[in-house]
Scaffold this motif. Structure first.
Motif, short mmCIF file in Angstrom:
data_model
loop_
_atom_site.label_atom_id
_atom_site.label_comp_id
_atom_site.label_asym_id
_atom_site.label_seq_id
_atom_site.Cartn_x
_atom_site.Cartn_y
_atom_site.Cartn_z
N LYS A 212 11.66 -17.48 39.27
CA LYS A 212 12.26 -17.93 40.53
C LYS A 212 13.77 -17.89 40.47
N TRP A 213 14.33 -18.06 39.26
CA TRP A 213 15.78 -18.19 39.11
C TRP A 213 16.43 -16.90 38.66
N THR A 214 15.72 -16.01 37.98
CA THR A 214 16.30 -14.79 37.42
C THR A 214 15.49 -13.58 37.85
N LYS A 215 16.20 -12.49 38.21
CA LYS A 215 15.58 -11.23 38.57
C LYS A 215 16.17 -10.12 37.71
N LEU A 216 15.29 -9.31 37.10
CA LEU A 216 15.71 -8.23 36.21
C LEU A 216 15.61 -6.90 36.94
#
Length: 1458
Positions: free
Chosen positions: A315-319
């Protein structure tokens, strides 16, 4: 509580926002649908038509054959129908048989499953027994199979120590260095540990000389231990040491096991750097990556790590990885995201990585002064209705300390946050109870201090309120065809209970009751459920007892506990308690469990001690490495917070916003050249330690390294046997002065390089000898400083060793760009070594933008200087430059092209400034924060280095440098420049022109020949007693200053007549003259000296100026004497009250009881109703309605035995007019709206006021035209009204009427619109009143002469006479007792001249007594007057009659005919 991995039962649980229910499997049997009936087959027989026969026999035979054919057809049709019916019947029977077989098989499989369940139980029991036996057999102490091997490595290399150990249970391995335990978490940049299948590895990253030691590994289990050791030797070699990378320290990240088995060449084109962000922002860390070869379906694997922990999509990080870019995006930053981020590109050929630190500051507080949000909220020990929440505290460097925390919970899927604790909890751990079984929750925490509550933390991961024992009490047996059998321990316990005698339904007591956590405010109890527990739901009740009390108190009497955990609050501090637990189900409550040992609430974990010595070392231009000794008691530490402060500011700022777990940190974002100090504090769940001692102050500079490589190698001259080379110094000296250069050479097509010089070359020009003519050579150059020799430059181009004979000059060299601003820069160069056949006459400067082909010549005519300012450049563009020398033969060879220059002024660019120091010396100054210890400030004039020590002096201290002018004159005019080495081109220039030099020399002269600055020149003032004070004030005076007063060229001394004094603190010098007389006319002078500084000021008092001072002095002396007795502090003055009264007032002082106060007007005393109260200090005289009669001279007197004082006010002339104006102002505010009053004369407009006087300035206007008083328009008024009389109004008198009254500052208007209906009504009323007045004037009247009562003695003659009036003449009739009087000899009536009417009664008798009336009337009306006649006899008492009263007439209305 330490962070642990999420239990398996938490991972398996899916989080929904509804209660969890058991879902029963429904088996639905499908009914067999009947198939469609087979279509009937109809045989069609086509009979052919028969021709006519010639005989009857043939015809009969034909008919017979046809009939037989028809019969055969019907028979075949019947047979076909019968066959189809048989087939349908057979098929239905077959399907029914198949269904019966399936049902039979299902029953058979069910029986098999039950059999397998029984077998599985037996197998599990046997396997458990066998497993125990096998474990007992294989259990053994650790045994080392492959021992450690010693290593000898070079400095900066990594070391990998490996050994193999076996044993059961698996041994625990600890590593030691010189018998000291190694903890990788304390220094993750140095050590990391791995364990794969019994092979244990210790990684030592970038080994240095201090890592040389004996390393040991100890493996331990319950059966024993084993150890092995080795030696590591680290050797040094002379090579530069780069500063630490832009992160905390280089982490040695573990290689991923999932390796990409394709070889790629990976290069980072653009790396992400140290980043500063704020909570709540979005952020993306990006890296541009070049991957070779580029394959569409195959590529390296990009992995992101934060503090050595792999990051996944959430929810907090997108790669993201693709299109030559790897990115990590943060949707909503929190302090939880702070840390060292590493991007690793994993390929078969290895791992490429880059790292940088991300700092996340606190968001602005919702309330000023509130703390930052907590972080790292985690849940532990979750159960049916209980969970422990932990978090890390915020750094409160710039806020008040945190006094506690609030914990909030929320069901997953909802947005309703509920606060769990009523009072703030003081430690970073809280047991949350009251959860609903089967539901999922998230938690957040808010910090509290004296200013307010912080923002909430990031929410925790969802946690389910489930009992982990429930999953342990179930076992799954997998059978064939993917089927499985689930066995519950509750079923086994029920089976056991059934086999036991009796009916056991009440559960047994819990076991193993103990305190799993103890704090100052609560105790967490844990226990094991009773065995057997049965299938009925269990709840628990907890009881407590204070040791020695002998009584038990139930803790949770209201709400039963479902979990085998419970937090007990409300315990007395310092008192020991014992506890016991009871289990219950629907059948009843068990016996109490065994009593616990005495438990005393107390904080087991205490505040950590302060960290030890803090050491700061240089790292880069904007960062510093901070290291510290760990505290003595470091158990249960969350980590450390680091603060920094600029030396002298006493203002601390946080360096990190999330605790770090190691004692080494790189503080970024510092200002180059500034000095900082640092401190550290440790933090755990209880709170913060004391701050450590402050570090030594350190100046932010780059660490010492080898210099960078020289560049721009140019051939300056060649004679066939030698070559003269020039080059540019390295951009960076490595923090230490460059000692010199080393040159290597080689011929073209040769592989080996040869040393040119064995000793260093101090200049950037050198002639290489002993070369072969016509041979081609290339060169490379390396710079050296105290650290060592830096990397060599790239090889130069191939230079041919052939003598230069061209007439044109050779190339200029050492092109240097300085003073780069937004649209301009300055280019410097050195003259060519080879001049050609004639001297050099000038230089041409060429430039162009990068990626363009056309060169632009900046100067049309060659410049004779070796510098040139290029202007009109475009900001933000990149340019390159070259220089060509010119002589008589023409333009020579071009210089080497300069490096690309980005035209834009650097942020915070400083310029040279001019000034004068305290001693009057003129200087030019420059400040450079980027300067290092190796930097040099190079001053120049006209861009030539200044070496004339007779005219200039240079002083440099730290990052400041000054150029002093020893003997400044006009020869010093010109352009001065400065450049700072070992910086990114810091430079500046300053044009010293005549105007600036004159200003500096004037200021210098003022400092060398100082004057005392004065706040005020010599001035005077007359004091109360008539004394004259002369004074002067300087900016400041030292105690050693001297002064003197001179009057008419004669110095006066301090004495009774001239009192002279000085206040050094305020710089005031004064002289007070007691008696100021006519002899004191003249010039007054004050002379001051304070050290070298002098000043004086004069004041000329002659003529009118002196007379004015003398008169004022005498006046003040008289005033002083007057005020010795009773006197007027304020003389008579007037004021107007709101009631429009005039008040004469005065203020008095210095009175006593015997003092007499009197009022006078025009010399005569004024009697007042009440004597004034002199103690109040004010006296008043009120004039109610001011008029001209009140004019005069008013006087007030004060007297007693001490003296007499008089105050006079002449109330006339201007004073009277001013009072009228003031009355107009007060009265005008009370003016009423204009009103209409009709009279017999006309229409009157009236305005009512509190006070009106005809002397007030008022105006009446009609249709904005001023009206003058006359016959037609009359203006007048009374005491409280002003009016305008419109006589005989006509249509012309319609319109707006305005009444305006004027005061001293303002006016007041009132307006009335006299037109329309208002005018018609007024005109009608006027005409009515006028007619009534005319009638009243001309009606019949009795003017006078008749009394109301007449007494007369009988026998007398009575004569009643009166005068009548009327126009026309009225009719006169006499009445007696309201009846017309009959005239005869006794009653005689006469009317003479039409106005004298009389009634004569002769010989009156008593019968004549009565009421007599005279009736006077004409057409306008009349009146009747009654007279009462009383006749008395002789000798009777005469009746009393009021004499002098006339009879009152009664009106008679006019006749209707009139």
């Amino acid at each position: 509580m330490s962070s642990v991995a999420v239990p398996f039962y938490q991972r398996r649980h899916k989080h929904f926002d509804q209660s969890y229910r058991n879902i029963q499997t429904r088996y639905v049997l499908e009914e067999y649908a009947a198939r469609k009936a087979a279509s009937r087959q109809a045989a069609h027989y086509e009979s052919t038509g028969l021709g006519k026969t010639t005989c009857r026999l043939c015809a009969r035979r034909a008919r017979s054959l046809a009939h037989e054919a028809m019969q055969e057809s019907r028979k075949r049709t019947h047979e076909q129908k019968s066959h189809a019916s048989d087939e349908k019947r057979i098929k239905f029977a077959s399907e029914l048989s198949s269904l019966e077989r399936e049902i039979h098989m299902a029953r058979h499989h069910a029986r098999e499953q039950l059999d397998r369940l029984a077998i599985q139980r037996m197998v599990e029991e046997n396997m458990a027994l066998e497993r125990h036996v096998v474990e007992e057999k294989i259990s053994r102490a650790p045994e080392i199979l492959v021992r450690l091997r010693s290593h000898t490595v070079w400095e900066k290399m990594s070391v990998r120590l490996c050994f193999t150990v076996q044993g059961f249970p698996s041994p625990v391995v600890q590593w030691y260095k010189n018998e000291e335990l190694i903890t990788p978490a304390s220094d993750p940049a140095k050590y990391s540990v791995e364990n794969k299948y019994g092979v244990h590895v210790l990684h030592i990253n970038r080994a240095d000389f201090d890592d040389s030691a004996t390393y040991s590994a100890v493996a331990t289990n319950i059966h024993g231990q084993a150890s092995t050791n080795c030696a590591v030797v680290v050797r040094r070699f002379r090579e530069s040491e780069e500063p630490h990378p832009a992160g905390i320290m280089p982490f040695h990240l573990p290689l991923s096991y999932d390796v990409c088995f394709t070889h790629f060449d990976v290069q980072f084109l653009e790396k992400f750097g140290v980043t500063f962000a704020t909570e709540g922002e979005t952020l993306t860390l990006k890296c541009s990556v070049l991957v070779t070869p580029e394959l569409k379906r195959l590529r390296p694997r990009a992995e992101w790590y934060r503090d050595d922990v792999l990051i996944k999509d959430s929810k907090w990080t997108k790669l993201y990885f693709g299109e030559g870019q790897a990115a990590l995006s943060f949707t909503h930053l929190n302090k939880d995201d702070e840390g060292l981020y590493t991007l690793r590109m994993v390929t078969k050929g290895g791992v490429n990585e880059c790292s940088a630190f991300l700092f996340v500051r606190d968001a602005d507080a919702l309330i000023a002064g509130a703390p930052g949000a907590p972080m790292d909220v985690k849940c532990h020990d979750a159960n049916r209705d209980y969970v422990i929440v932990t978090w890390k505290p915020p750094n409160t460097t710039s806020q008040n300390p945190v006094i506690g925390y609030f914990v909030d919970k929320c069901e997953v899927g909802l947005e309703n946050w509920v606060q769990c604790n009523d009072a703030p909890v003081k430690i970073c751990k809280y047991p949350v109870t009251g959860l609903y079984e089967g539901r999922s929750y998230i938690f957040r925490v808010r910090a509290v201090n004296s200013a307010g509550i912080s923002r909430p933390s990031r929410v925790s991961e969802p946690v389910a309120a489930l009992d982990p024992v429930d999953l342990e009490r179930t076992q799954t047996v997998h059978v064939d065809e993917g089927r499985k059998i689930v066995i519950s321990k509750d079923d086994l316990e029920v089976a056991v209970l059934i086999t036991l005698p009796g009916d056991i339904q009440i559960p047994g007591p819990p076991t193993n009751v103990h305190a799993s956590e103890i704090s100052k405010t609560y105790v967490v109890l844990s226990w094991d459920p009773p065995v057997p527990r049965g299938r009925e739901p269990l709840t628990y009740f907890i009881e407590k007892s204070m040791v020695g009390s002998g009584s038990w108190q139930r803790v949770n009497a209201q709400v039963a506990v479902k979990s085998p955990r419970y937090a007990v609050f409300d315990l007395a501090e310092g008192k020991p308690y014992v506890f016991r637990v009871l289990s219950a189900n629907k059948h009843g409550i068990s016996d109490p469990s065994e009593i616990t040992e005495p438990i005393q609430p107390q904080d087991i974990v205490v505040v950590p001690s302060a960290p030890g010595r803090v050491v700061a070392t240089r790292n880069t231009k904007t960062s510093v490495v901070v290291q510290w000794d760990k505290p003595k008691h470091e158990e249960n530490l969350y980590g450390y917070y680091i603060d920094y402060s600029v030396v002298g500011s006493n203002q601390w700022e946080p360096a990190n916003h999330k605790p770090i777990n190691y004692n080494r940190f790189v503080v970024h974002g510092l200002e180059t050249g500034e000095q900082y100090i640092f401190r550290v504090k440790a933090v755990n769940a209880v709170g913060f330690s004391e701050n450590s001692q402050e570090s030594e102050a350190i100046k932010v500079q780059a660490a010492l390294t080898c210099p960078s490589y020289p560049h721009g190698i140019t051939l300056l001259n060649c004679d066939g046997h030698s070559m003269t080379l020039g080059w540019k110094a390295p951009k960076y000296s490595g923090g230490s002065p460059i000692l010199g250069y080393y040159i290597d050479k080689r011929e073209a097509n040769h592989k080996n390089w040869h040393e040119v010089n064995s000793s260093v070359i101090s200049r950037t020009i050198y002639t290489v000898e002993d070369l072969t003519e016509d041979a081609f050579y290339e060169f490379k150059i390396a710079a050296a400083n105290v650290v060592g020799i830096g990397h060599p430059s790239d090889p130069s181009e191939h230079f041919k060793c052939k003598a230069w004979t061209m007439p044109e000059p050779g190339p200029a060299y050492d092109l240097t760009v300085c003073e780069v601003r937004n649209t301009s820069l300055v280019l410097l160069w050195k003259a060519p070594v080879y001049e050609g056949k004639s001297p050099i006459t000038g230089y041409l400067v060429d430039y162009k933008e990068v990626d363009t082909e056309d060169w632009i010549t900046a100067n049309e005519k060659p410049t004779s200087h070796r510098y040139f300012k290029v202007t009109d450049l475009h900001q933000g563009h990149t340019y390159v430059f070259k220089v060509r020398a010119v002589n008589d033969a023409g333009v020579g060879k071009s210089s080497e092209i300069s490096e690309p220059v980005f035209v834009e002024a650097s942020p915070g660019t400083k310029e040279i400034f001019s000034g004068v120091d305290e001693e009057g010396n003129i200087y030019l100054g420059f400040e450079c924060k980027e300067a290092t210890d190796a930097s040099h400030f190079l001053w120049g004039k006209s861009y030539e280095e200044i070496e004339d020590s007779d005219k200039f002096k240079i002083e440099t201290k730290g990052d400041h440098s000054k150029l002093y002018f020893k003997h400044p004159d006009k020869s010093d005019l010109g352009t001065y420049c400065i450049s700072v080495s070992d910086t990114d081109g810091v430079s500046s220039s300053f044009v010293l022109d005549e105007e600036e030099l004159e200003r500096l020399m004037t200021l210098s002269n003022e400092i060398k020949n100082p004057t005392i600055p004065l706040k005020s020149e010599l001035a005077y003032e007359v004091l109360d007693k008539g004394e004259v004070r002369f004074w002067i004030q300087a900016e400041s005076l030292s105690p050693n200053s001297t002064y003197r007063f001179v009057i008419n060229d004669k110095e006066v001394e301090n004495g009774d007549r001239h009192k002279i004094s000085c206040d050094h603190s305020n710089g005031i010098i004064e002289m007070v003259m007691d008696k100021f007389t006519i002899d004191n006319e003249g010039t007054y002078t004050v002379q001051i000296q304070d050290g070298k500084a002098k000043n004086q000021s004069s004041l000329v008092l002659i003529g009118d100026a002196f007379k004015a001072i003398l008169a004022e002095s005498e006046l003040q002396r008289k005033e002083f004497l007057r005020k010795q007795g009773p006197h007027f502090s304020e003389f008579l003055y007037w004021e107007v009250t709101e009631e429009c009264e005039v008040l004469l007032a005065c203020k008095i002082a210095n009175t006593k009881k015997e003092t007499v106060f009197k009022w006078y007007r025009n010399g005569s005393g004024i009697d007042v109703d009440e004597a004034p109260d002199l103690q109040k200090g004010e006296c008043h005289l009120t004039i109610p309605k001011l008029s001209r009669k009140d004019e005069g001279v008013y006087k007030a007197t004060l007297s007693d035995d001490r003296g007499h004082d008089v105050s006079t006010l002449e109330l006339s002339g201007k004073v009277y007019n001013d009072i009228i104006l003031a009355l107009s102002r007060v009265s005008g505010k009370t003016a009423s709206p204009l009103k209409i009053l009709c009279t017999e004369e006309g229409i009157r407009l009236q305005c009512f006021l509190k006070y009106y006087n005809e002397e007030m300035k008022v105006t009446w206007s009609h249709r904005e035209s001023k009206i003058s008083s006359g016959e037609k328009m009359k203006i007048g008024g009374g005491e409280d009204v002003a009016w305008l009389q419109i006589t005989e109004p006509t249509e012309k008198d319609k319109g707006n009427y305005t009444f305006e009254i004027f005061s001293d500052k303002e006016s007041f208007k009132r307006t009335l619109d006299l037109s329309g209906q208002a005018f018609d009504d007024a005109l009608t009323e006027f005409q009515r009143l006028k007619a009534a007045a005319f009638a009243e004037k001309n009606r019949g009247k009795v003017i006078g002469g008749l009394p109301d009562v007449v007494t007369i003695m009988d026998g007398k003659t009575l004569n009643l006479t009166c005068t009548v009036f009327g126009n026309p003449d009225p009719e006169v009739v006499w009445f007696k007792n309201d009846k017309a009087l009959e005239l005869n000899e006794h009653y005689l009536v006469s009317l003479e001249q039409g106005k004298y009417a009389s009634l004569t009664i002769k010989g009156v008798t008593s019968e004549d007594s009565g009421k007599y009336s005279i009736y006077v009337k004409n057409k306008y009306g009349g009146e009747t007057v009654d007279v009462t006649v009383s006749v008395y006899r002789h000798g009777e008492k005469i009746p009393e009659v009021n004499q002098g009263q006339l009879a009152k007439p009664r009106l008679i209305p006019p006749s209707s005919s009139t």
